[in-house]
Design an enzyme around this catalytic site. Structure first.
Site, mmCIF file in Angstrom:
data_model
loop_
_atom_site.group_PDB
_atom_site.id
_atom_site.type_symbol
_atom_site.label_atom_id
_atom_site.label_comp_id
_atom_site.label_asym_id
_atom_site.label_seq_id
_atom_site.Cartn_x
_atom_site.Cartn_y
_atom_site.Cartn_z
ATOM 1 N N TYR A 189 25.316 47.076 38.505
ATOM 2 C CA TYR A 189 26.535 47.891 38.426
ATOM 3 C C TYR A 189 27.091 47.821 36.997
ATOM 4 O O TYR A 189 27.229 46.730 36.438
ATOM 5 C CB TYR A 189 27.551 47.346 39.438
ATOM 6 C CG TYR A 189 28.860 48.063 39.432
ATOM 7 C CD1 TYR A 189 28.959 49.382 39.861
ATOM 8 C CD2 TYR A 189 30.017 47.425 38.993
ATOM 9 C CE1 TYR A 189 30.168 50.047 39.850
ATOM 10 C CE2 TYR A 189 31.235 48.081 38.984
ATOM 11 C CZ TYR A 189 31.305 49.387 39.412
ATOM 12 O OH TYR A 189 32.506 50.043 39.397
ATOM 13 N N ASP B 195 25.022 41.468 45.639
ATOM 14 C CA ASP B 195 25.985 42.545 45.847
ATOM 15 C C ASP B 195 25.436 43.430 46.961
ATOM 16 O O ASP B 195 24.428 44.117 46.779
ATOM 17 C CB ASP B 195 26.170 43.312 44.529
ATOM 18 C CG ASP B 195 27.205 44.439 44.623
ATOM 19 O OD1 ASP B 195 27.412 44.974 45.734
ATOM 20 O OD2 ASP B 195 27.772 44.795 43.579
ATOM 21 N N ARG C 90 49.374 34.412 47.731
ATOM 22 C CA ARG C 90 48.214 34.273 46.833
ATOM 23 C C ARG C 90 47.220 33.273 47.438
ATOM 24 O O ARG C 90 46.033 33.304 47.151
ATOM 25 C CB ARG C 90 48.638 33.849 45.423
ATOM 26 C CG ARG C 90 47.465 33.565 44.481
ATOM 27 C CD ARG C 90 47.776 33.815 43.003
ATOM 28 N NE ARG C 90 48.983 33.153 42.543
ATOM 29 C CZ ARG C 90 49.079 31.861 42.213
ATOM 30 N NH1 ARG C 90 48.021 31.083 42.266
ATOM 31 N NH2 ARG C 90 50.222 31.347 41.819
HETATM 32 C C1 LIG Z 1 32.107 49.909 42.810
HETATM 33 C C2 LIG Z 1 31.138 48.789 42.744
HETATM 34 C C3 LIG Z 1 31.527 47.516 42.312
HETATM 35 C C4 LIG Z 1 32.907 47.233 41.789
HETATM 36 O O1 LIG Z 1 33.847 47.308 42.787
HETATM 37 P P1 LIG Z 1 35.397 47.664 42.530
HETATM 38 O O2 LIG Z 1 35.972 47.558 43.885
HETATM 39 O O3 LIG Z 1 35.428 49.032 41.944
HETATM 40 O O4 LIG Z 1 35.918 46.649 41.564
HETATM 41 C C5 LIG Z 1 30.598 46.510 42.372
HETATM 42 N N1 LIG Z 1 29.341 46.732 42.787
HETATM 43 C C6 LIG Z 1 28.919 47.945 43.178
HETATM 44 C C7 LIG Z 1 27.516 48.131 43.614
HETATM 45 C C8 LIG Z 1 29.802 49.019 43.160
HETATM 46 O O5 LIG Z 1 29.377 50.228 43.523
#
Ligand SMILES: *Cc1c(COP(=O)(O)O)cnc(C)c1O
Length: 388
Positions: free
Chosen positions: A109, A180, A56
């Protein structure tokens, strides 16, 4: 399109200490590491020695992935998580407290939106939404915000944002910027070099690239990652498994090649769709000049059809494009706008975001442009009410 993915070690590793010079480093599939002596154990717990204790905390396979992502994002360090949402929750929860205000782009998202609307709201953290394509609106909404949350390109509407300009405005107002970067990947955009404080990925998408792993990662300057690693991550606990990190290392080896192929195929299909009379709008950033810092486009974009196309028949007639969420793998996918709107993430999504029930989101996979175009053309013909 060439990209700045020129560090051979990122792709060819066989990393330095691989056992028997194996081309693919073995997975260190263990929860636990033991000590040879009392003194070694004590020194480790005193922080005098840094070595794996328990997975972890530190696992060598995971660490290999983190170091590569930090290099790819042209920053100091990274932490990998069990999902993109774990990366988002750590990056946000690790940097805001009760009474703080977060400013987020409106086409965020959907599960990030739900995280903000449930847990952040419950903790007394206000989240406001703004159109990220309007820098004046962002600057106007920034005073008093602790954190600016961006996604570029944005979800569904696939709007690319001017990260340099927005993060500069955030810094001016004392807010940190979190981006992101799942859509462009490090191959096409490096938000830290544009002034962002943290960059994160759903590695489940292009970084994994084979639709067989759910994972996330956050990268940034040393002090910011150390804060997440030492104070946030051990207790929220969303640690990535060694096997998943190993799959991501595999994905990274072909990332630039895959991105070039997704880009070429999707842009060609977007251009052809734009030329059809039954298409109202193609939401693909490559059809206009890209904002500074964005070096390419990917396989994910949206299309709005005119009313004469029956979206249900269109989706059902497709053979290569499969109905499914997510994206970033080898396979082509479609999500209907009506399904997106029915999630009720935001009851007013259609009006507030401009998401139309007559739109679909496409992920252009690696099956080949002509095969995919043949599939789309046949499905459009089958769904064209004016042609019956
Ligand atoms: C899929 C996605 C997420 C979340 O990711 P997971 O791996 O499914 O938890 C976050 N941001 C964007 C832009 C995504 O497409």
């Amino acid at each position: 399109m060439t990209q700045s993915y020129d560090d051979a070690r990122l792709i060819t590793a066989h990393d330095e200490e691989s056992i028997l010079s194996a081309v693919v480093p073995p997975i260190v599939q263990t929860s636990l590491f033991t000590f040879d002596s009392f003194d070694e154990m004590l020194a480790t717990y005193r922080g005098e020695i840094r070595r794996p204790v328990y997975s972890r905390g530190l696992n060598p396979t995971v660490r290999q992935f983190e170091e590569k992502i930090a290099r790819l994002e042209k920053t100091d360090d990274a932490i990998a998580f069990a999902s993109g949402m774990a990366a988002i929750s750590a990056a946000v929860l690790g940097n805001v407290s009760t009474g703080d205000r977060v400013l987020a782009i409106r086409n965020v998202y959907p599960d990030a939106f739900r995280l903000f609307g449930t847990h952040l709201a419950r903790m007394g953290i206000q989240v406001d939404y703004v159109d990220g394509t309007d820098p004046d609106a962002v600057a106007h909404a920034l005073p008093g915000a602790k954190l600016l949350y961006l996604e570029s390109a944005t979800s569904w509407m696939i709007e690319p944002l001017d990260i340099a300009r927005l993060s500069d405005a955030a810094r001016h107002h004392g807010a940190m910027t979190v981006v992101d970067n799942s859509w462009p990947t490090p191959v096409f955009q490096n938000p830290i070099t544009l002034g962002a404080d943290l960059v994160l990925h759903s590695a489940s998408k292009y970084i994994g690239g084979h639709s067989d792993v759910v994972a996330g990662v956050v990268a940034g300057p040393e002090a910011r990652i150390a804060h997440l690693r030492d104070e946030i991550y051990p207790y929220l606990g969303g640690r990535i498994a060694p096997m998943d990190a190993w799959l991501l290392l595999r994905g990274l080896r072909t990332l630039p090649l895959r991105m070039a192929a997704h880009q070429e195929s999707a842009l060609e299909i977007a251009r052809r769709l734009q030329d059809l009379d039954c298409v109202a709008k193609v939401m693909h950033p490559g059809l206009a000049p890209l904002p500074p810092g964005l070096r390419g486009t990917t396989g994910l974009f949206s299309v709005e059809f005119h009313d004469r196309i029956d979206i249900r028949s269109f989706c059902d007639a497709l053979k290569l494009f499969r109905l499914g969420v997510s994206w970033g793998g080898h396979e082509s996918l479609i999500v209907p706008g009506e399904v997106m709107l029915s999630q009720q993430a935001r009851p007013n999504a259609a009006r507030e975001f401009g998401i139309s029930a007559h739109s679909v989101r496409l992920h252009v996979g690696l099956e080949g442009t002509e095969a995919l175009w043949t599939d789309l053309k046949a499905a459009i013909s089958a769904a064209d009410k004016s042609a019956r």
